[in-house]
Design a protein around this motif. Structure first.
Motif, short mmCIF file in Angstrom:
data_model
loop_
_atom_site.label_atom_id
_atom_site.label_comp_id
_atom_site.label_asym_id
_atom_site.label_seq_id
_atom_site.Cartn_x
_atom_site.Cartn_y
_atom_site.Cartn_z
N SER C 19 -3.56 67.91 -37.04
CA SER C 19 -3.14 69.14 -37.71
C SER C 19 -4.06 70.30 -37.34
N ALA C 20 -5.35 70.02 -37.17
CA ALA C 20 -6.27 71.09 -36.77
C ALA C 20 -5.93 71.60 -35.37
N LEU C 21 -5.60 70.69 -34.47
CA LEU C 21 -5.27 71.08 -33.09
C LEU C 21 -3.98 71.92 -33.05
N THR C 22 -2.98 71.54 -33.85
CA THR C 22 -1.74 72.32 -33.85
C THR C 22 -1.99 73.72 -34.41
N SER C 23 -2.85 73.80 -35.42
CA SER C 23 -3.13 75.14 -35.96
C SER C 23 -3.92 75.99 -34.96
N LEU C 24 -4.55 75.34 -33.98
CA LEU C 24 -5.22 76.09 -32.92
C LEU C 24 -4.27 76.38 -31.75
N GLY C 25 -3.02 75.94 -31.90
CA GLY C 25 -2.01 76.28 -30.90
C GLY C 25 -1.72 75.21 -29.87
N PHE C 26 -2.26 74.02 -30.07
CA PHE C 26 -2.00 72.94 -29.11
C PHE C 26 -0.77 72.14 -29.52
N ARG C 27 -0.15 71.50 -28.52
CA ARG C 27 0.85 70.47 -28.82
C ARG C 27 0.10 69.15 -28.90
N VAL C 28 0.51 68.28 -29.82
CA VAL C 28 -0.23 67.03 -30.00
C VAL C 28 0.71 65.83 -29.88
N VAL C 29 0.23 64.84 -29.11
CA VAL C 29 0.90 63.54 -29.11
C VAL C 29 -0.05 62.60 -29.86
N LEU C 30 0.39 62.14 -31.03
CA LEU C 30 -0.46 61.24 -31.83
C LEU C 30 0.07 59.82 -31.65
N VAL C 31 -0.82 58.95 -31.15
CA VAL C 31 -0.40 57.57 -30.86
C VAL C 31 -1.09 56.62 -31.84
N GLU C 32 -0.29 55.89 -32.57
CA GLU C 32 -0.82 54.95 -33.57
C GLU C 32 -0.40 53.54 -33.21
N LYS C 33 -1.36 52.60 -33.25
CA LYS C 33 -1.02 51.23 -32.83
C LYS C 33 -0.20 50.49 -33.87
N GLU C 34 -0.37 50.89 -35.12
CA GLU C 34 0.41 50.22 -36.17
C GLU C 34 1.72 50.98 -36.40
N ASP C 35 2.55 50.44 -37.28
CA ASP C 35 3.86 51.07 -37.52
C ASP C 35 3.74 52.34 -38.33
N GLU C 36 2.59 52.49 -38.98
CA GLU C 36 2.43 53.60 -39.91
C GLU C 36 1.07 54.24 -39.68
N THR C 37 0.98 55.54 -39.90
CA THR C 37 -0.33 56.18 -39.81
C THR C 37 -1.12 55.90 -41.08
N GLY C 38 -2.38 56.28 -41.07
CA GLY C 38 -3.18 56.14 -42.29
C GLY C 38 -4.42 55.27 -42.13
N GLY C 39 -4.40 54.44 -41.10
CA GLY C 39 -5.58 53.62 -40.82
C GLY C 39 -6.02 52.81 -42.03
N HIS C 40 -7.31 52.74 -42.24
CA HIS C 40 -7.84 51.91 -43.33
C HIS C 40 -7.52 52.48 -44.71
N ILE C 41 -7.34 53.79 -44.78
CA ILE C 41 -7.13 54.39 -46.11
C ILE C 41 -5.87 53.85 -46.77
N LYS C 42 -4.88 53.52 -45.94
CA LYS C 42 -3.64 53.07 -46.56
C LYS C 42 -3.81 51.73 -47.28
N ASN C 43 -4.89 51.02 -46.96
CA ASN C 43 -5.16 49.77 -47.68
C ASN C 43 -6.18 49.95 -48.81
N TRP C 44 -6.57 51.20 -49.02
CA TRP C 44 -7.65 51.42 -49.98
C TRP C 44 -7.10 52.06 -51.26
N HIS C 45 -7.19 51.30 -52.33
CA HIS C 45 -6.58 51.70 -53.59
C HIS C 45 -7.19 52.99 -54.14
N ALA C 46 -8.51 53.04 -54.19
CA ALA C 46 -9.17 54.23 -54.76
C ALA C 46 -10.41 54.56 -53.94
N LEU C 47 -10.74 55.83 -53.90
CA LEU C 47 -11.85 56.28 -53.05
C LEU C 47 -13.07 56.64 -53.88
#
Lengths: 358, 117, 343
Positions: C19-47
């Motif tokens: 999102s920071a790169l797009t706001s600077l005017g770049f096009r972004v290809v985001l590649v995620e190995k899993e089916d969903e973005t979020g990395g470890h946070i998506k498995n973390w109930h509370a921070l």
């Protein structure tokens, strides 16, 4: 407890164990502590399994006790060990089998040292040559004798006359396995199953029908540890170590303890007597102790060898309750007879620990 | 084999285990003190109290250790230990966590007398 | 035409950088190995430190992704090839793309607790990891294998961290405060459960962390014992017996717990290591990737046009990861400005 989890650990620690042609190095103390054990080992290998095993009358102590008690310097120890290897080489053998755990640990330590510091090996070769004119080859395979019995555990099971099973209930016997510290604590990858969950004795127990107890003080030293035992004033420390283990295993009601070290069975056996005299405490049922065995003795029992032929009469904690539980046939009257049938007399019974069958 | 048995003399006795057996130890003193002086829980074992303690210079008294011993239920001999404190209050002045050390000592003293029985 | 940046890894760093790169005017290809973005946070109930739901942060990060971000999920990038100031990327399943610059946000893996054999993970029934406890919090069910509620829980700090025996000399930074957070949560779920934390040092480095630690002591009576676990075993009742030294009393201590939680540390993710090797990047003895300068150009790699953000260069908490991601976006912008000026 997840058995599968332990299996994963065991897979990590598999070692190569030679199949045949062993140069056998005996222990300094086992033939007096548990006199039948080494004989059983050579008998099983030669008579049951048809293996070639060379028993040299020329080898000496490895100096382990002196080394660990800071009485023998490492250079001397290495030279003595180099001489053992020379005897092996001269006899035409490449597979070294040590009866003693501390020797096994010491050989491993020396081979590792030489591997990483070739100049130290060169020095040892020089010392040996100057002192004796001998030369040697590094063993192709180094195994502790328990590794070898472990390797052939299923062959032994096939020939078994008895199993580690309660003959009345058919249930597996509950077995405490105790591994000598120097077997794998120093070099986990040199021991079957590693250091945290050693498999060498567990494998035998499972193959012969028993069930292993995993109790909290499983990893604690038996209390031998050379220095703490050798000086009389320190023996309170030694016996406290054994006591810690007994207290921890007692709730599991073990039928027996199996060990693979020269010192451990000695201390786990004899200290039960001393503790009973000092504190009136016994750890088996109804004033009995927990019988303690070497793995060779257990292999011998499983194969149907006569208990008194394999030296069980010198145990302080009587083996009879276990023999009866397994349904082993034996002649109670021969317990205290010498090799030629002569009566050797009867030891005085301990005050609390049950010694004579009623 | 019956009859009078002579006591076996081994020349040594079984060493006492110095491991803290937390499950076997009673925690009643700790429970009482915790209720009577809640700042007991705030100690972070920094040792500032012990470093400034007059008694600690000349005896082995350490409030930091006393607190831990109460927590672990290692209260044997503590009653005597705690009398080494002269209640001067310097420890309270320096404690970074605001532990009410003077009252804590009084409460430990009281709990050892009453609660530990 | 807008420059195109490939961001490898859709966790906290990848999402924020995109999102920071797009706001600077770049096009972004985001590649995620899993089916969903979020990395470890998506498995973390509370921070930590405020116990807010992990999903809140994740939603915020995802919602910032505009239409200039093209997301490819389920793609594991296996090769990044610098070709004439550009990069050709391909994945294990044959997918390909090109980009003007690449940002590695490949992150960390949790330490495999089985490696600490003596702790009995995978062997004793009620030894679990901090990640598993976090999942249990999501379901709201904290129970032993028998289904009973634990009456005493122990947390072991530094599992796989500060431990040369497992090859990890470094501190994973986040485990101490996570342990304190989880200990408090246990008390919220099970007020009668006794909670013990076994630590070497309490590394409460972040804002409000020390306060959380104090709250754990003051409000929840959580006990902190300074000493590292040497070994655990099950006793005959199924209780887990722990052996630690109470280092502040100078005595060994034995304590039984119903459940043991291992605070597993961070290791460079497999993909971080693989891409690092494939690209010939320098990694440190800790196996994390190395920037050209730890202080001044933390996001810049030795390869022109290739950048780092997040935990692929070492353990970080979420706030630091997000700041690092924005910093990487600026570094990428700076890279093209400089290149433009030169031409």
């Amino acid at each position: 407890m997840k058995h599968e989890g332990k299996k994963l650990v065991w897979q990590e620690y598999q070692k190569e164990i030679a199949d045949d042609h062993f140069f056998y190095a005996r222990s300094c103390i086992r033939q007096t502590f548990f006199p039948g054990s080494e004989k059983v080992f050579t008998k099983i290998l030669k008579d049951e399994l048809g293996k070639d095993i060379y028993d040299s009358e020329h080898h000496t102590s490895c100096t382990g006790i002196g080394y660990h008690a800071d009485a023998v310097p490492f250079e001397t120890t290495m030279t003595v060990v180099a001489r053992q290897f020379a005897l092996m080489t001269e006899a035409g053998y490449e597979n070294y089998a040590a009866s003693c755990i501390t020797s096994f640990g010491l050989y491993t330590e020396i081979l590792e040292t030489w591997h990483h510091f070739p100049e130290v090996e060169a020095k040892a070769r020089e010392f040996l040559y100057k002192a004796t004119g001998r030369e040697f080859k590094i063993p192709k395979n180094l195994a502790h004798a328990s590794d070898i019995i472990y390797k052939f555990r299923y062959e032994i099971a096939k020939r078994a006359k008895y199993r580690l099973v309660d003959k009345n209930t058919g249930k597996p016997l509950r077995v405490v396995e105790h591994i000598g510290c120097h077997y794998s604590k120093m070099f986990p990858h040199k021991g079957v199953g590693g250091a945290e969950y050693p498999y060498v004795l567990t494998g035998m127990i499972e193959a012969w029908g028993g069930e292993v107890i995993d109790y909290p003080e499983r990893r604690h030293c038996c209390g031998f540890g050379f220095r703490q035992y050798i000086v009389q004033a320190n023996r309170g420390y030694s016996i406290a170590c054994s006591k810690k283990k007994f207290d921890s295993m007692e709730p599991y009601e073990p039928d027996m303890i199996i060990t693979n070290c020269p010192g451990c069975p000695m201390f786990l056996d004899r200290w039960q007597y001393a503790l009973s005299e000092m504190e009136g405490k016994t750890y088996g049922k109804n004033g009995n102790g927990i019988p303690v065995f070497t793995y060779e003795e257990v292999a011998g029992l499983v194969l149907g060898y006569d208990p008194w032929e394999i030296g069980l009469q010198v145990h302080q904690v009587p083996a009879e309750p276990l023999l009866d539980k397994m349904g082993i046939e034996y002649d109670p009257g021969s317990k205290f007879k010498g090799p030629n049938g002569e009566d050797l007399g009867r030891p005085i019974a301990p005050s609390y620990l049950k010694f004579y069958k009623e | 084999m019956s009859g009078a048995v002579e006591k076996v003399r081994f020349g040594f006795s079984v060493n006492k285990d110095r491991q803290i057996d937390y499950d076997a130890n009673l925690k009643n003193v700790s429970d009482i003190v915790q209720k009577a002086e809640p700042t007991f829980n705030l100690c972070i074992s920094c040792g500032t109290c012990a470093s400034t303690c007059t008694a600690g210079k000349f005896t082995d008294f350490s409030l930091r250790k006393v607190i831990l011993m109460v927590r672990r239920g290692e209260t044997k001999g503590l009653e005597n230990e705690i009398t080494k404190c002269m209640l001067c209050g310097k420890c309270q002045l320096v404690c970074p966590r605001g532990v009410s050390t003077r009252n804590l000592i009084l409460q430990i003293h009281k709990a050892l007398k009453t609660g530990a029985l | 035409m807008n420059r195109k940046i490939a961001v490898i890894g859709g966790g906290a760093a990848g999402l924020e950088a995109s999102s920071a790169l797009t706001s600077l005017g770049f096009r972004v290809v985001l590649v995620e190995k899993e089916d969903e973005t979020g990395g470890h946070i998506k498995n973390w109930h509370a921070l930590f430190p405020n116990r807010r739901p992990g999903v809140e942060v994740l939603d915020a990060l995802r919602s910032k992704l505009g239409s200039d971000v093209e997301l490819f999920s389920g793609k594991t990038v296996t090769e990044i090839k610098p070709v004439n100031d550009r990069f050709e990327l391909s994945s294990a399943d044959g997918w390909k793309t090109e980009a003007d610059a690449v940002l590695l946000t490949t992150g960390f893996s949790l330490f495999n607790a089985r490696k600490k054999e003596e702790y009995g993970y995978g062997i004793y029934d009620n030894v679990i990891t901090s990640a598993e406890l976090e999942s249990a919090f999501s379901t709201g069910k904290i129970a032993m294998k028998s289904g009973e509620q634990p009456k005493r829980i122990g947390f072991v700090h530094c599992v796989g961290s500060r431990d040369e025996k497992v090859g990890n000399i470094y501190c994973s930074k986040v485990c101490c405060v996570t342990a304190v957070k989880q200990a408090i949560e246990i008390k919220q779920y099970l007020p009668d459960c006794e909670v013990f934390c076994f630590y070497m040092d309490m590394r409460m480095f972040g804002r409000h962390y020390e306060e959380l630690y104090k709250e754990a002591q003051e409000k929840y009576y959580i006990q902190f014992i300074r000493g590292r676990l040497s070994e655990s075993t099950e006793d005959h009742t199924g209780k887990i017996i722990l052996k630690v030294e109470d280092t502040l009393l100078g005595k060994p201590l034995k304590i039984g717990v119903d459940m043991l939680v291992l605070m597993v540390g961070m290791e460079p993710a497999e993909i971080t290591k693989n891409l690092g090797t494939q690209l010939g990047l320098v990694s440190d003895s800790d196996r994390f990737l190395v920037s050209t300068d730890q202080h001044i150009s933390a996001n810049i790699s030795e390869i022109p046009g290739l950048f780092f953000a997040g935990t692929c260069t070492g353990p970080k908490n979420i706030a630091d990861t997000l700041a690092d991601a924005r910093s990487a976006a600026l570094a990428i912008a700076g890279y093209f400005d400089n290149n433009h000026n030169k031409s």
